[in-house]
Each structure stands twice: as C-alpha cells, then as structure tokens.
Design a protein around this motif. Structure first.
Motif: not given
Length: 255
Positions: A15-40
C-alpha cells in the motif's frame, strides 16, 4: 529478464508504494509478472492491476484459506472473471491442511479445488496450485483431472511426487526459500528437474530470499533465486532467467 510467475501485489504490504514499485520493475529487469487472486475481491484487484501495467497479468480463484462464506456457486463468478483478456490462469487454488483443520472444512476445500480444476479444464486455462501439508490429496485431485494442466507453486513436496507431476506435464515453481540454509528437498529436486518444467516466483510479499529473508519481497529478488538454481544446474544466472522466462510465457500463453 525476469518472469515472476506468482506475486500478490494487491497485498496491504504494498500500500505505501505500490505504484512506484510496479512502475520501476521493467527498468530493473522484470519482464513479466502474474498476480493470482485468493478470493473474488483479490482476483478483481489483480485484474485491475493487470489493466494498469502492461507487463502484469492476473489469475482468478479461491485459495483454500479464503473459503469462509463461500459456496460452490461462487465458482461461476470466478468463471466470469476468467473471461478477461489479461487473466491467464485459474488460481490460486488448492489444499492447505496446515491452516484448514476440521474434517468439514477440509472436505469443502477439496470440493472447491475439484470444481476450480474442472473450471480450468473447461476454459483450457492452466491452474496455479497451492499445496501445504496436503500432498497426497493434491496429487489424487490431479489424477482425477487428467485434462488439467498447471503448476504447483512454491513446491514443497517430495522428489517422488515431483516425478509424478512432471510425468503428467505439470510445472514446478520455486520461491526464495530455495536460498535458505535449511533448504533440504529443493536442491535435490532442482538438480533432477528437467529445465522445461521449471518456473520461478517470489510469492511476494512473502518468501524473500537470503539475504533479505523476513523482509518484504518483490519481483527483482528472483535474481537471487536464479543464482541458486544456476549453481545447482551448472548454468549462469542469465541462462536460468532466460529459460524460466520462456517457460512461463509458454505456460501462460503470453506472446
């Protein structure tokens, strides 16, 4: 480039930095992510994140720890979410006998697992399976669904069970716990495991590898897990990342 095949970025820990962290991932070497749900609700949150970030994909399902107030009819709602173009799997589903204790709760969790594996078969989507202290029942469920395909995430079973799953065309995925000094089964399994059946994940925000054990995990930390696999398989870290990226793309049908 890294493919983190299992990360829960809707979790409160981000919650504190979700957007900043996710936006930074491609430039830090992360090509793809799958985010699984645990409920609806978390499945919907995963889809919302996938709509926002091009490199992020979602899965929808009911985790065995999240079944309070749930009925088998709720599987129809998961089916509706799976129609979204960025949903690439049914998950996270499975069995957990560490937290789910009573015979009645365990019986219903098996019914939900069965129904969601049937949904994965119907939709021709892979399943992301959670198996904690329920190895025999999980394998029995896989045998009961010969047309299902999937991955046992954060694999914790024996090498004998791993061979059964691989023979059936399933994948095994490993988290940062393979870097822990007390890791016992994983090194043996990884040495044996055919490279085309291997995927890597973080299970973020959990399971951070050494030297960050106990801290919040994120997708960049897969590099440390890839180093451990490389040492066990006689490869370079880059080769492991390349192989697991290709495996994940093929498994989830991402072009």
């Amino acid at each position: 480039m890294i493919f983190d095949t299992h990360a829960h970025y809707y979790d409160d820990a981000f919650d504190p930095d979700r957007d900043a962290l996710l936006s930074s991932l491609p430039e830090r070497g992360v090509a793809l992510v799958v985010c699984p749900g645990c409920d609806l609700e978390s499945s919907r949150q995963s889809i919302a994140l996938a709509e926002q970030y091009p490199f992020l994909y979602a899965a929808a399902g009911y985790h065995p720890e999240n079944l309070e107030g749930v009925t088998l009819a709720h599987v129809d709602q998961i089916k509706a979410l799976c129609a979204h173009q960025k949903v690439v799997a049914v998950g996270e589903i499975g069995l957990d006998y560490y937290w789910v204790k009573t015979p009645e709760e365990r019986a219903f969790s098996r019914d939900m697992f069965d129904a969601q594996l049937s949904l994965a078969e119907e939709l021709d989507l892979p399943a992301i399976v959670h198996d904690r202290d329920a190895h025999k029942d999980c394998l029995d469920m896989v045998r009961a669904h010969p047309n299902a395909r999937g991955v046992f995430h954060c694999y914790s079973g024996s090498i004998e069970d791993a061979k059964v799953l691989v023979d059936r065309g399933w994948m095994l995925s490993f988290t940062g716990n393979i870097t822990f000094k007390n890791a016992r089964r994983a090194p043996e399994i990884l040495k044996w495991l055919p490279l085309d059946r291997l995927m890597l994940e973080t299970d973020a925000p959990y399971m951070a590898p050494e030297p960050w054990r106990g801290q919040r995990c994120d997708s960049t930390m897969i590099a440390r897990s890839a180093e451990t696999v490389a040492q066990l398989k006689g490869l370079t870290r880059d080769e492991v990342e390349e192989i697991t990226l290709a495996n994940g793309k093929q498994f989830f049908g991402i072009t």
